[in-house]
Design a protein around this motif. Sequence first.
Motif, PDB file in Angstrom:
ATOM      1  N   ARG A 163      -5.421 -27.774  24.452  1.00 55.50           N
ATOM      2  CA  ARG A 163      -5.860 -26.530  25.080  1.00 55.50           C
ATOM      3  C   ARG A 163      -5.734 -26.762  26.575  1.00 55.50           C
ATOM      4  O   ARG A 163      -6.443 -27.591  27.148  1.00 55.50           O
ATOM      5  CB  ARG A 163      -7.299 -26.194  24.718  1.00 55.50           C
ATOM      6  N   SER A 167      -6.026 -25.292  30.260  1.00 54.19           N
ATOM      7  CA  SER A 167      -6.710 -24.242  31.007  1.00 54.19           C
ATOM      8  C   SER A 167      -6.298 -24.269  32.470  1.00 54.19           C
ATOM      9  O   SER A 167      -6.160 -25.335  33.074  1.00 54.19           O
ATOM     10  CB  SER A 167      -8.226 -24.432  30.929  1.00 54.19           C
ATOM     11  N   TRP A 227      -6.051 -19.747  29.449  1.00 52.26           N
ATOM     12  CA  TRP A 227      -5.763 -20.966  28.707  1.00 52.26           C
ATOM     13  C   TRP A 227      -4.664 -20.715  27.680  1.00 52.26           C
ATOM     14  O   TRP A 227      -4.417 -19.587  27.276  1.00 52.26           O
ATOM     15  CB  TRP A 227      -6.991 -21.577  28.056  1.00 52.26           C
TER      16      TRP A 227
END
Length: 129
Positions: free
Chosen positions: A4, A6, A11
Amino acid sequence: HVFRVSLGEAWRLLAVGARLDLDMLAGAILRAFRFDFDHLYDFSYANRFGMVTRINSPEDETGPFAPEVKVGELPLTPGDSMTFHFDYGDDWMHQINVVAVEGAPPRGRYPKVTARTGKSPPQYPDLVE
């Protein structure tokens, strides 16, 4: 590997193979946020002893260099994180969290964005009218 990534409020969930080198991961991150791949960068993470390891773009003066390090060689497990610092002048700091390390991925082309939230910020905000 599922990361993930961001950048501010935006994101992207990015699935990548373990054999992908970090230079290719950098390109995948930048494509996911619609940035040009035109500046120096580095990846950094703290190892299990708290010491920070930094892996530099191939144009940097000191190694280790991103094309020499594979994603699968990183000592990161789900819940761990690292930083992708892009463009030292504008200081784009991407937070990368390891979501999963899975076995053989489903068929398809990798790396790929599997989920996204938020609009990418403009890479050069001063040039936007």
